[in-house]
Design a protein around this motif. Structure first.
Motif, short mmCIF file in Angstrom:
data_model
loop_
_atom_site.label_atom_id
_atom_site.label_comp_id
_atom_site.label_asym_id
_atom_site.label_seq_id
_atom_site.Cartn_x
_atom_site.Cartn_y
_atom_site.Cartn_z
N ALA A 17 0.82 -1.21 0.00
CA ALA A 17 0.00 0.00 0.00
C ALA A 17 0.85 1.25 0.00
N GLN A 18 2.14 1.13 0.25
CA GLN A 18 3.02 2.29 0.33
C GLN A 18 3.66 2.60 -1.03
N THR A 19 2.94 2.34 -2.13
CA THR A 19 3.42 2.69 -3.47
C THR A 19 3.59 4.20 -3.54
N PRO A 20 4.71 4.69 -4.06
CA PRO A 20 4.94 6.14 -4.10
C PRO A 20 3.80 6.87 -4.81
N ILE A 21 3.42 7.99 -4.24
CA ILE A 21 2.38 8.84 -4.80
C ILE A 21 3.02 10.12 -5.32
N PHE A 22 2.68 10.49 -6.55
CA PHE A 22 3.21 11.73 -7.11
C PHE A 22 2.59 12.92 -6.39
N ARG A 23 3.42 13.89 -6.04
CA ARG A 23 2.94 15.05 -5.28
C ARG A 23 2.24 16.05 -6.21
N GLY A 24 0.93 16.12 -6.11
CA GLY A 24 0.16 17.07 -6.89
C GLY A 24 0.08 16.69 -8.36
N GLU A 25 -0.10 17.70 -9.20
CA GLU A 25 -0.17 17.47 -10.64
C GLU A 25 1.23 17.58 -11.26
N CYS A 26 1.35 16.97 -12.42
CA CYS A 26 2.60 17.06 -13.19
C CYS A 26 2.51 18.25 -14.12
#
Length: 709
Positions: A17-26
């Motif tokens: 469940a700790q898959t990296p999440i992109f911070r905000g929009e690209c």
């Protein structure tokens, strides 16, 4: 046992469940590379994408090819620093904590992403005062091997202990007629104007471009106590080079920059080259490359083509399409010809390098042409454009698409001399007159719709432009020196009054000034300086040469090979690992040649006078090979043309050029070339021309009636 197994499953689920999440929009940035040869043999990607997250960290986008990126750019789907999407919401996009990965399989295209266009300010304005910062990067393994003072001067101009007359600041002021003014920022931590040096806690070896850039940005932020770009419109970063598994430096590129962005990166000595600085800064301004044929940056009449390589080589401006976008020439850069409403337009063009005010003439004219328009200008090789590398003093026609924020990839469609014309989609551009012996030089042109007008240069008063006039005789250009030589050599005469003998007396013609190379081969065999030279390569911007051997025997026999004791020299090269000495007794190495003044050249200054009657050269393959080469030798301070070979095809075999002396009036053997031709006037050589009968030094050859004129 069952409890232990259950706990293990729950722990694994938590980790999953700790898959990296992109911070905000690209926020998407298109990054353009100025590609060179790579010592690692890897392919340089001309174009790539990056994503800026909500904290300003830059992440590489993996998956799309350079070609697909440019297709989406041309279609308007991707707009650099304006387009945004959310990687977390896309099924085909993943994030590994460092890179954004797009699965391009199963026919997926970038246009399938949920891309929207944001509203972001332009980071690098086209006009006004641009505050700039230069950051030198010292990594754990390699430092920048220049001082802050040296590089500050190379970018901004003169310091107390180092002078650089051609730099990005001076050149942009000159090309823009002071519309764009770059100046160095001032910070208490600076030891030279606009320049800081930072330490990054990582190695250059095996480091990715984005990782190194992010580390440098973080270090600069900490040193200046700001968040870049802050109040700076442009930030240049300089690093020692690129290293892979302990080998290098060799990046495969001279620099890279974000389109419509604020940053650019320069490895090694490329930070000292003002033309490359200007090229990358142009990307920040919103300019894509300028191409010719199939080469995306093969237009060498424009700084956005492959630029000049040298510290003091940088006096080059932009082609008409880029000049239209930059809006630096008020009153001389807004004129439009529309074939649907216009019949004919007669105008006077002046070059960007000499333009000062709109009363002098037009710098660029736009021809409405659908999705991609044509832009017409005079490529005057003078002033700020005096080191232009191609199509000197010709009218150029450029095809491109421009928007308010971007000048897209352009291609040169025609370069016209006096009397020449070019037609596309029912519009013709014709050159009526070229004048280069005045300041500013100018070109009178006619743009017309052939279905409505005959485009006559002399059809009557040109009331649409009071500056467009027929040249008076007093304004005529001086007779071209080579043409005068040809006149003297052919000896124009009236048969009813003269027998046309070259030796019969004065012709009344002025003696040509000795400023160009001889028009015939001189089969010299002894000199202490030898070189080969060409203006052509298949790629247009680079030449690879594996070997260059000199022989004292006309058959190039192995036992007559000359020992290369001396100093190699060249027109320019791709940097460390591609130097001229590689072609002399260094198997497996090669010279990565670059042009200077429109020519590739490489040679040897020997320690003593040597005899040479034959040379052999071994070139690289397609496309970095020369289809023709000329051998030259130094004689009395001038370069003399010895022999020539044309129509060379790419091959792994040696190319041999031989010459012999055939008695008192030597000439090259028939196998070397066709009859001697005149060298173009832009050739960077100097040798005396032949005298004729009006010259007091003109005398008969010993032994009879042999003509010498």
């Amino acid at each position: 046992m069952k409890l232990t197994l259950l706990l293990s499953i729950l722990s694994a689920a938590r980790v999953g469940a700790q898959t990296p999440i992109f911070r905000g929009e690209c926020r998407v940035t298109v990054v353009e590379y100025l590609c060179t040869e790579d010592v690692f043999g890897e392919q340089c990607n001309h174009t790539r994408l990056t994503c800026d997250d909500s904290e300003g960290v830059i992440h590489d986008v993996l998956g799309p090819s350079s070609e697909e990126i440019m297709e989406m750019v041309d279609a308007g789907i991707i707009q650099s620093t304006i387009s945004v999407f959310n990687p977390n919401d896309e099924e085909t996009v993943s994030f590994d904590g460092e890179n954004v990965i797009i699965d391009m399989s199963n026919g997926f295209s970038l246009e399938n992403l949920s891309i929207t266009q944001g509203n972001y300010p332009t980071m690098s304005p086209k006009k006004g005062d641009n505050k700039m910062l230069l950051v030198l990067i010292d990594a754990l393994d390699y430092d920048v091997d220049y001082t802050e003072s040296q590089l500050s001067s190379d970018v901004f101009g003169t310091n107390d202990d180092h002078t650089d007359e051609v730099n990005v600041s001076s050149q942009f002021r000159a090309c823009s007629v002071n519309a764009l003014r770059i100046f160095p920022g001032v910070e208490t931590s600076m030891t030279a104007p606009g320049t800081i040096r930072v330490d990054i806690n990582m190695n250059l070896n095996n480091g990715s471009d984005s990782a190194i850039l992010n580390a440098a940005i973080a270090a600069a932020n900490a040193k200046l106590n700001i968040s870049l770009p802050g109040s700076y419109q442009n930030v240049y970063f300089a690093k020692r080079g690129c290293y892979k598994d302990g080998q290098g430096p060799g990046c495969g590129y001279g620099a890279y920059a974000g389109i419509n962005s604020w940053y650019s990166m320069y490895p090694g000595r490329y930070i000292t080259y003002s033309a490359i600085q200007g090229h990358e800064h142009g990307h920040n301004l919103g300019l894509y490359h300028s191409g010719e044929g199939g080469l995306p940056y093969g237009d060498h009449s424009c700084k956005m083509g492959n630029p000049l390589y040298g510290d003091e080589l940088g006096k080059m401006c932009f082609n008409p399409a880029k000049s239209w976008f930059l809006e630096w020439y008020p009153g001389s850069g807004e004129l439009v010809f529309d074939k649907n409403t216009d019949s004919v337009m007669r105008k006077k063009l002046v070059g960007a390098g000499e333009w000062e005010n709109p009363n002098q003439g037009q710098v660029v004219i736009k021809i409405e042409n659908g999705d991609k328009d044509l832009f017409v200008g005079f490529n005057r090789a003078a002033g700020a454009n005096s080191q232009n590398d191609e199509f000197d003093d010709e009218v150029t026609v450029i095809e491109a698409k421009n928007s308010n924020t971007i000048s897209y990839q352009s291609y040169i469609k025609a370069h016209l001399k006096n009397g020449e014309e070019y037609t596309q989609n029912g519009v013709t551009v014709k050159v009526c007159d070229l004048v280069t012996n005045v300041v500013p030089g100018y070109a009178n042109i006619v743009i017309y719709n052939p279905s409505k007008n005959n485009g006559d240069c002399e059809s009557g008063p040109c009331t649409d432009d009071p500056n467009f006039v027929k040249r008076e005789e007093a304004d005529r250009e001086p007779v071209n020196i080579l043409k005068m030589e040809e006149i003297i050599e052919k000896r124009i005469y009236n048969p009813s009054k003269n027998n046309g003998d070259c030796e019969s007396g004065p012709t009344g013609l002025p003696t040509p000034v000795p400023t160009v190379s001889p028009t015939k081969y001189i089969p010299i065999t002894k000199s202490d300086q030898w070189r080969i030279i060409t203006s052509k390569s298949k790629s247009g911007w680079a030449l690879d040469l594996h070997e260059l051997n000199f022989y004292s025997d006309a058959s190039c026999s192995k036992d007559s090979k000359v020992n290369p004791n001396g100093e190699p020299f060249d027109s320019g090269n791709a940097g460390e690992g591609w130097l001229p000495e590689n072609v002399f007794n260094k198997p497996g190495r090669r010279w990565g040649g670059r042009k200077s003044g429109g020519y590739f050249l490489i040679g040897m200054r020997f320690n003593e006078v040597i005899t040479v009657k034959c040379i052999e050269l071994l070139q690289g393959g397609d496309p970095h090979y020369g289809p023709e080469w000329t051998v030259e030798a130094q004689q009395a301070g001038s370069w003399a043309k010895v022999a020539e070979k044309k129509n060379i095809l790419p091959s792994n075999e040696h190319v041999r050029i031989q010459w012999v002396v055939l008695g008192p009036t030597p000439r090259p053997t028939e196998s070397l070339s066709s009859s001697p031709t005149l060298r173009p006037t832009e050739s960077p050589f100097s040798s005396p021309t032949k005298p004729c009968a009006d010259d007091p030094n003109f005398v008969k050859s010993r032994g009879g009636r042999q003509r010498t004129c």
